[in-house]
Design a protein around this motif. Sequence first.
Motif, PDB file in Angstrom:
ATOM      1  N   VAL A 274      -4.873  20.101 -16.493  1.00 65.65           N
ATOM      2  CA  VAL A 274      -5.757  20.761 -15.527  1.00 65.65           C
ATOM      3  C   VAL A 274      -6.063  22.190 -15.964  1.00 65.65           C
TER       4      VAL A 274
ATOM      5  N   PHE B 269      -7.819  19.120  -8.671  1.00 64.59           N
ATOM      6  CA  PHE B 269      -7.236  18.467  -9.850  1.00 64.59           C
ATOM      7  C   PHE B 269      -5.713  18.586  -9.837  1.00 64.59           C
TER       8      PHE B 269
ATOM      9  N   ASN C 203     -10.837  14.036 -14.080  1.00 66.86           N
ATOM     10  CA  ASN C 203      -9.756  13.829 -13.114  1.00 66.86           C
ATOM     11  C   ASN C 203      -9.009  12.516 -13.357  1.00 66.86           C
TER      12      ASN C 203
ATOM     13  N   VAL D 203      -6.485  13.458 -16.002  1.00 61.17           N
ATOM     14  CA  VAL D 203      -5.378  14.189 -15.366  1.00 61.17           C
ATOM     15  C   VAL D 203      -4.442  13.209 -14.665  1.00 61.17           C
TER      16      VAL D 203
END
Length: 205
Positions: A43, A164, A24, A27
């Motif tokens: 993601v 996410f 994460n 991301v």
Amino acid sequence: MNYDILISFALATSALAISPGPDNIYVLVQSISNGKSYGLATVCGLITGCIIHTTLLAFGVSAIIAANENLFFGIKLLGSIYLLYLAYKVFKSASQLDLDSNIALKKSLKQLFVQGFFMNVLNPKVTIFFLAFFPGFLFNDSMSTVIQFYILGGIFMLVSFVIFSSIALLAGQIKTYTLKHKNSGLVLKWLQIVVFVGIAVFILI
């Protein structure tokens, strides 16, 4: 069908997805550096990779369950120990979220999808984590364990995708918040520790 176990699994997955980890954070960095669509492409790649891990888990562990229940308990015990080890590693790690030191080079959406996919599939830690996490949440005594693992995998992917994607879409606000609230990293760190320990205990009892 034990829906309480499924709800517990979804809640545990949510807490894990929210707490800071390499996926994460990656991301978040992609979204901050290149834009929301690039974060979302990452993601999609990461979540798609989970299908491979779920398949390996479903057929491998299901065969073990069919052959030897004591060996399956051994897997759950080792899984709990591994989760406690992860909690210890988080406890020893730094509390700050350092987003500026992560340099995200510009890539196409397809490249980011592929990279996210292989980041997930080729990471042996994900396989080990699935092995530690999923077996303790089997929720039906009569349903095929293969089907149960795929249902758990589907819930894991759906919950992770929602969270996410939210991180990707809210990247700017998240970065601003973490800069203003220096203790946010500490709160997320202890959230992750509590979740790992809680899952480990849940699996054992």
